[in-house]
Scaffold this motif. Structure first.
Motif, short mmCIF file in Angstrom:
data_model
loop_
_atom_site.label_atom_id
_atom_site.label_comp_id
_atom_site.label_asym_id
_atom_site.label_seq_id
_atom_site.Cartn_x
_atom_site.Cartn_y
_atom_site.Cartn_z
N TYR A 67 5.55 42.78 55.07
CA TYR A 67 4.42 41.27 55.28
C TYR A 67 3.68 40.53 55.25
CZ TYR A 67 2.97 46.91 55.86
OH TYR A 67 2.66 48.22 54.86
N TYR A 82 -1.24 43.60 57.25
CA TYR A 82 -0.67 44.94 56.63
C TYR A 82 -2.00 45.42 57.11
CZ TYR A 82 -1.56 48.29 52.99
OH TYR A 82 -2.08 49.76 52.25
N ARG A 86 -1.21 49.23 59.30
CA ARG A 86 -1.93 50.68 59.05
C ARG A 86 -2.98 51.26 60.33
NH1 ARG A 86 -1.27 52.58 54.15
NH2 ARG A 86 -2.53 54.41 55.16
#
Length: 95
Positions: A67, A82, A86
């Motif tokens: 990341y 991140y 997600r």
């Protein structure tokens, strides 16, 4: 590379870069856009467009970079990378 730079690539080159064909990418954008209807938000607007967020996620899936490295490439913080990845993953796996 932002979506504006990538969208003019030939179909084969686009697939080599992202792992999906442009028509599949456009379908993925439609799914993510329909799921993330504009909400009443306060604060600053996001730095990356929805297409760029999807490209970031595809880059993560294709290369499995950290990341931190992806965040540096896209000009965002590691934690922001991140959260974006997600969010896109959750949206795409839901549909």
């Amino acid at each position: 590379m932002t979506y504006e730079q990538v969208k003019s690539l030939k179909s084969e080159d686009f697939k080599r870069l992202c792992g999906v064909r442009p028509d599949t990418f456009n379908e993925m954008v439609k799914v993510v856009r329909s799921h993330s209807q504009p909400k009443q938000k306060t604060g600053r607007r996001g730095k990356l467009s929805l297409e760029d967020q999807l490209l970031m996620t595809l880059e993560y899936w294709r290369e499995y970079r950290t990341y931190f490295h992806i965040g540096q490439s896209w000009g965002v913080n590691e934690s922001t990378a991140y959260r974006i990845i997600r969010k896109i993953e959750d949206t795409l796996t839901y549909f």
